[in-house]
Write an enzyme that holds these catalytic residues in place. Structure first.
Site, PDB file in Angstrom:
ATOM      1  N   ASP A  26       0.833  -1.205   0.000  1.00 52.12           N
ATOM      2  CA  ASP A  26       0.000   0.000   0.000  1.00 52.12           C
ATOM      3  C   ASP A  26       0.873   1.263   0.000  1.00 52.12           C
ATOM      4  O   ASP A  26       0.546   2.267  -0.643  1.00 52.12           O
ATOM      5  CB  ASP A  26      -0.910  -0.022   1.236  1.00 52.12           C
ATOM      6  CG  ASP A  26      -2.146   0.852   1.082  1.00 52.12           C
ATOM      7  OD1 ASP A  26      -2.061   1.902   0.438  1.00 52.12           O
ATOM      8  OD2 ASP A  26      -3.201   0.484   1.638  1.00 52.12           O
TER       9      ASP A  26
ATOM     10  N   CYS B  98      -4.204   5.324  -2.294  1.00 55.47           N
ATOM     11  CA  CYS B  98      -4.775   4.485  -3.336  1.00 55.47           C
ATOM     12  C   CYS B  98      -4.783   5.263  -4.636  1.00 55.47           C
ATOM     13  O   CYS B  98      -5.349   6.354  -4.701  1.00 55.47           O
ATOM     14  CB  CYS B  98      -6.195   4.051  -2.977  1.00 55.47           C
ATOM     15  SG  CYS B  98      -6.973   3.105  -4.289  1.00 55.47           S
TER      16      CYS B  98
ATOM     17  N   ASN C  90      -1.745   5.069   5.384  1.00 53.36           N
ATOM     18  CA  ASN C  90      -2.296   4.121   6.346  1.00 53.36           C
ATOM     19  C   ASN C  90      -1.989   4.582   7.764  1.00 53.36           C
ATOM     20  O   ASN C  90      -1.130   5.434   7.992  1.00 53.36           O
ATOM     21  CB  ASN C  90      -1.641   2.744   6.152  1.00 53.36           C
ATOM     22  CG  ASN C  90      -2.080   2.070   4.871  1.00 53.36           C
ATOM     23  OD1 ASN C  90      -3.083   1.377   4.833  1.00 53.36           O
ATOM     24  ND2 ASN C  90      -1.319   2.281   3.810  1.00 53.36           N
TER      25      ASN C  90
ATOM     26  N   HIS D  34      -6.927   4.037   7.129  1.00 54.12           N
ATOM     27  CA  HIS D  34      -6.078   5.149   6.684  1.00 54.12           C
ATOM     28  C   HIS D  34      -6.317   6.344   7.595  1.00 54.12           C
ATOM     29  O   HIS D  34      -7.372   6.475   8.208  1.00 54.12           O
ATOM     30  CB  HIS D  34      -6.370   5.495   5.223  1.00 54.12           C
ATOM     31  CG  HIS D  34      -5.753   4.537   4.253  1.00 54.12           C
ATOM     32  ND1 HIS D  34      -4.716   4.870   3.425  1.00 54.12           N
ATOM     33  CD2 HIS D  34      -6.033   3.232   3.993  1.00 54.12           C
ATOM     34  CE1 HIS D  34      -4.372   3.817   2.685  1.00 54.12           C
ATOM     35  NE2 HIS D  34      -5.156   2.812   3.010  1.00 54.12           N
TER      36      HIS D  34
HETATM   37 MG    MG Z   1      -5.147   0.932   1.618  1.00 55.60          MG
END
Ligand code: MG
Length: 306
Positions: free
Chosen positions: A14, A240, A249, A209
């Protein structure tokens, strides 16, 4: 005996998918090894997506192959489809995460499918994985479960509908993701309760997040609802590419500090975690890093309960 909470570090996936600078394969491995050495039990190391879509993930196969050699580490890879699942299996991944957006807008933007079409994709992946000689866990991740930067409000009933469809495919677990970080603690409780009422203990993990600064408050709300598995990212990297406005995050360093201070057992050594953060900073020094504990330093009051 302290109660266990399992953290899955998602920074290498991520985090790096959104990083402005590319991290070399060797540096990724050094970073993953440093995170594992701090006692982090699970790491999502990459995603099997076409390199033209997310170039930073082009070396995921190699990263998985090397990561599974790290003793004791549970290696997770994100896959959007059957092809990705097959590649993850071949590379030796221990678990796959299959994202399924709850909101139409994010689903179309991310996968060019409706949420229910993506549930259908999961329905095709599960039997293939089950036929293989080696066991690989399957987790379906309900993205945008607490709000969407494209569609706005995501009704709880919609989350329940998608989670129920996913549970019926036979996945091992379902996670709830605040992909864009719009959720609040009351909402976390409401959605966890509603989904649990529908699919029971299959709902296990929260992926949060910190866009609005409520990341740890949301984690605490999840804890109070009995959630004992969390995704987080070292230095709070993340976002994202298909959800404009999403930020990083929740910060692994801060989450570990909160959990251990509250008496939970994460198995993670905070000092060594800060060392892993330095490995990250040495590899991509331009990348902004977050986290209060690293900034303030570990206070004298911090002591892992015996
Ligand atoms: Mg994520």
């Amino acid at each position: 005996m302290r109660e266990k909470v399992t953290i899955c570090e998602v920074g290498p996936r991520d985090g790096l998918q959104m990083a402005k600078s590319r991290m070399e394969t060797a540096a990724k491995i050094r970073w993953i090894k440093a995170i594992a050495a701090a006692g982090v039990p699970e790491i999502e190391v990459g995603s099997f997506v076409p390199p033209r879509v997310i170039p930073a993930m082009a070396d995921t196969e190699e990263i998985v192959r090397q990561s599974v050699q790290i003793p004791g580490l549970f290696v997770v890879a994100l896959v959007p489809n059957l092809r990705g699942a097959q590649a993850a299996y071949a590379a030796g991944a221990h678990r796959i995460t299959i994202p399924v957006s709850v909101s139409e807008g994010h689903s179309r933007s991310n996968l060019n499918r409706t949420p229910m079409e993506q549930v259908g994709e999961v329905r095709g992946i599960v039997p293939w994985v089950r036929e293989q000689p080696r066991r690989m866990e399957i987790e379906a991740a309900c993205s945008t479960a607490f709000g969407c930067s494209i569609d706005g409000v995501v009704p709880t009933e919609k989350v329940v509908e998608v989670a129920t469809g996913l549970a019926e495919t036979g996945v091992d677990s379902v996670s709830l993701c605040d992909t864009v970080g719009y959720g609040n603690p009351s909402q976390i409780k409401e959605v966890v309760r509603a989904v649990r009422a529908a699919i029971g203990d299959k709902v296990q993990r929260l992926h949060l997040h910190d866009t609005m600064g409520l990341g740890l408050a949301n984690a605490l709300a999840g804890l109070e609802e009995g959630i004992r598995k969390f995704d987080s990212s070292l230095a709070g990297l993340g976002g994202c590419p298909y959800a404009p406005g999403a930020s990083g995050n929740i910060v692994t360093e801060d989450l570990v500090f909160m959990l251990e201070s509250m008496g939970f057992d994460t198995g993670i050594d905070l000092q060594k975690l800060l060392a892993a953060r330095r490995v990250l900073q040495e590899s991509i020094p331009e990348e902004p890093v977050h986290g209060q504990v690293p900034k303030a330093g570990i206070p004298k009051t911090y002591r892992k309960a015996a």
